[in-house]
Design a protein around this motif. Structure first.
Motif, PDB file in Angstrom:
ATOM      1  N   TYR A 107       0.854  -1.173   0.000  1.00 32.82           N
ATOM      2  CA  TYR A 107       0.000   0.000   0.000  1.00 32.82           C
ATOM      3  C   TYR A 107       0.894   1.227   0.000  1.00 32.82           C
ATOM      4  O   TYR A 107       1.810   1.324   0.819  1.00 32.82           O
ATOM      5  N   ILE A 108       0.653   2.132  -0.926  1.00 33.65           N
ATOM      6  CA  ILE A 108       1.418   3.385  -0.952  1.00 33.65           C
ATOM      7  C   ILE A 108       0.444   4.532  -0.804  1.00 33.65           C
ATOM      8  O   ILE A 108      -0.556   4.587  -1.511  1.00 33.65           O
ATOM      9  N   LYS A 109       0.731   5.410   0.123  1.00 31.96           N
ATOM     10  CA  LYS A 109      -0.208   6.498   0.401  1.00 31.96           C
ATOM     11  C   LYS A 109       0.571   7.798   0.493  1.00 31.96           C
ATOM     12  O   LYS A 109       1.695   7.842   0.990  1.00 31.96           O
ATOM     13  N   GLN A 110      -0.037   8.884   0.006  1.00 29.44           N
ATOM     14  CA  GLN A 110       0.535  10.221   0.204  1.00 29.44           C
ATOM     15  C   GLN A 110      -0.540  11.076   0.830  1.00 29.44           C
ATOM     16  O   GLN A 110      -1.628  11.189   0.273  1.00 29.44           O
ATOM     17  N   ASP A 111      -0.259  11.650   1.995  1.00 30.87           N
ATOM     18  CA  ASP A 111      -1.238  12.596   2.525  1.00 30.87           C
ATOM     19  C   ASP A 111      -0.867  14.000   2.047  1.00 30.87           C
ATOM     20  O   ASP A 111       0.057  14.176   1.251  1.00 30.87           O
ATOM     21  N   LEU A 112      -1.602  14.996   2.548  1.00 27.70           N
ATOM     22  CA  LEU A 112      -1.432  16.349   2.023  1.00 27.70           C
ATOM     23  C   LEU A 112      -0.001  16.852   2.194  1.00 27.70           C
ATOM     24  O   LEU A 112       0.605  17.377   1.264  1.00 27.70           O
ATOM     25  N   ARG A 115       2.448  15.215  -0.104  1.00 27.67           N
ATOM     26  CA  ARG A 115       2.429  15.816  -1.441  1.00 27.67           C
ATOM     27  C   ARG A 115       3.324  17.055  -1.470  1.00 27.67           C
ATOM     28  O   ARG A 115       4.104  17.246  -2.399  1.00 27.67           O
TER      29      ARG A 115
ATOM     30  N   LYS B  97      -5.490   2.452  -7.765  1.00 29.49           N
ATOM     31  CA  LYS B  97      -4.925   3.724  -7.322  1.00 29.49           C
ATOM     32  C   LYS B  97      -6.008   4.776  -7.425  1.00 29.49           C
ATOM     33  O   LYS B  97      -6.657   4.893  -8.459  1.00 29.49           O
ATOM     34  N   PRO B 100      -7.326  12.108  -5.960  1.00 34.39           N
ATOM     35  CA  PRO B 100      -6.589  13.134  -6.684  1.00 34.39           C
ATOM     36  C   PRO B 100      -5.668  13.955  -5.790  1.00 34.39           C
ATOM     37  O   PRO B 100      -4.591  14.356  -6.215  1.00 34.39           O
ATOM     38  N   ILE B 101      -6.078  14.211  -4.555  1.00 38.08           N
ATOM     39  CA  ILE B 101      -5.276  15.092  -3.700  1.00 38.08           C
ATOM     40  C   ILE B 101      -4.330  14.277  -2.828  1.00 38.08           C
ATOM     41  O   ILE B 101      -3.144  14.574  -2.751  1.00 38.08           O
ATOM     42  N   THR B 102      -4.846  13.248  -2.176  1.00 33.42           N
ATOM     43  CA  THR B 102      -3.992  12.384  -1.368  1.00 33.42           C
ATOM     44  C   THR B 102      -4.051  10.966  -1.942  1.00 33.42           C
ATOM     45  O   THR B 102      -4.837  10.153  -1.515  1.00 33.42           O
ATOM     46  N   PRO B 103      -3.216  10.699  -2.951  1.00 35.92           N
ATOM     47  CA  PRO B 103      -3.320   9.425  -3.652  1.00 35.92           C
ATOM     48  C   PRO B 103      -2.944   8.236  -2.780  1.00 35.92           C
ATOM     49  O   PRO B 103      -2.048   8.323  -1.949  1.00 35.92           O
ATOM     50  N   SER B 104      -3.658   7.131  -2.962  1.00 36.27           N
ATOM     51  CA  SER B 104      -3.273   5.902  -2.298  1.00 36.27           C
ATOM     52  C   SER B 104      -3.328   4.786  -3.326  1.00 36.27           C
ATOM     53  O   SER B 104      -4.148   4.812  -4.236  1.00 36.27           O
TER      54      SER B 104
END
Lengths: 187, 177
Positions: A107-112, A115, B97, B100-104
């Motif tokens: 699982y790969i996640k980016q929060d605000l 980013r 996937k 748009p703002i916090t992609p997972s």
């Protein structure tokens, strides 16, 4: 490809420390602001309150910085031949070896903030609930900003976005090369 | 609108009705919340002076203005969400996937899929949409790993492909002695 991939090649970036502190300070400020607004008393001495409040945030932030820095320095992972090996712990040390065959999902996640800082958060999950004192059911989404492993999640935060993608491909390849076969143990 | 295409999404596309469905769903929730807050504000306000009545009507217009703005912004967000929604059934694993703002992004090998199920909620029934879920043994995959808002043919197709992949892999797993 016999070389072992470790945190030397895909490190937790230094800017992740800044990100976690920023995250922490903002949430503390937000929470206290909420409490303050809900109990607003015009007759209270605002200057005195702020005089108490600012040192409190600074001390909490310093402790947090120490914790995050130590946590980052004591976290190691290695994508070895047969196992994904992780070591962590500032005072109490823990080690974990995960055979590639039992990895359930990546699982790969980016929060605000990720980013903004161009970071990503890689989580590898198994079906095990962990062992030892970390064996507590983990019912949350793997989004807690923590380094290392608890329960069935192994988290590596603060990777550069491209590094996270590369590491994912490496682990997926390992999973393909070492499937669960000819075993009754589940390993 | 640039759509994050993959071979799978080309073959089994997301329905454009999904945008409307998602917008409608959140609009209903937001409208209810605002109407309840508005009624509460009215009943609690027992003033009779005309200046305060004026303020109440001003606030009312403001509330409906904000409601309209939220709906429009929400619609645009849902379009964006729809455009970046990426799913691909590759030879070895499923990759989904979104955001748009916090992609997972979640990757599950076919061997680890524990079940495949298709469901519809009330709005899905109205719009004729289906959600295809697949999960591994982890809680987060149950939450994250789904392809929602496809039409019947695409849902059936996705399910058939997934089950076929699983069947192939089950048959190659050695029997327990």
């Amino acid at each position: 490809m016999n070389s072992i991939t470790t945190e030397q090649s895909y490190p937790i970036q230094r800017r992740w420390i800044v990100k976690s502190i920023l995250n922490f300070v903002l949430s503390v400020i937000f929470l206290t602001a909420m409490v303050w607004v809900s109990r607003f008393d015009p007759s209270s001495d605002i200057d005195a309150a702020i005089g108490l409040y600012i040192p409190f945030i600074i001390i909490a932030a310093i402790i947090r910085v120490l914790y995050v820095v130590l946590r980052r320095a004591t976290f190691h992972y290695a994508v070895e031949e047969q196992f994904l090996t992780l070591r962590q712990g500032i005072i109490a040390k823990e080690q974990r070896h995960v055979p590639y065959g039992v990895i359930q999902n990546i699982y790969i996640k980016q929060d605000l903030f990720d980013r903004l800082f161009k970071l990503a958060f890689l989580t590898v999950e198994t079906a095990s609930q962990g062992a030892g004192k970390t064996a507590v059911p983990n019912k949350q989404r793997p989004q807690i900003e923590s380094v290392g492993f608890t329960g069935n999640t192994l988290s590596i935060p603060g990777l550069a976005k491209d590094d996270a993608e590369t590491l994912k491909v490496i682990i997926l390849q390992k999973m393909k090369d070492h499937p669960l076969t000819e075993s009754n143990s589940g390993l | 609108m640039h759509i994050a295409q993959s071979k799978t999404r080309e073959q089994f596309p997301l329905s454009y009705k999904k945008i409307m469905k998602k917008t409608l769903a959140s609009t209903i929730v937001i409208t209810f919340t605002i109407i309840i807050a508005w009624i509460l504000a009215f009943t609690l306000n027992d003033s009779t002076s005309s200046s305060q009545k004026e303020i109440v009507s001003l606030v009312t217009y403001g509330v409906f203005g904000i409601l309209f703005l939220i709906i429009v912004l929400n619609y645009l967000y849902q379009r964006w969400y729809f455009a970046v929604y990426y799913y691909d059934l590759t030879t070895d694993y499923v990759q989904i996937k979104k955001g748009p703002i916090t992609p997972s992004e979640i990757t599950i090998p076919y061997e680890r899929i524990q079940d495949v199920y298709v469901d519809q909620d009330l709005l899905d029934r109205i719009f004729g949409l289906y959600d295809v879920h697949l999960s591994s043994a982890t809680v987060s995959s149950g939450i994250e790993a789904h392809i929602d808002g496809v039409e019947k043919t695409a849902a059936d197709g996705l399910r058939a492909v997934l089950l076929d992949q699983l069947k192939q892999r089950i048959s190659t797993t050695p029997k327990v002695q």
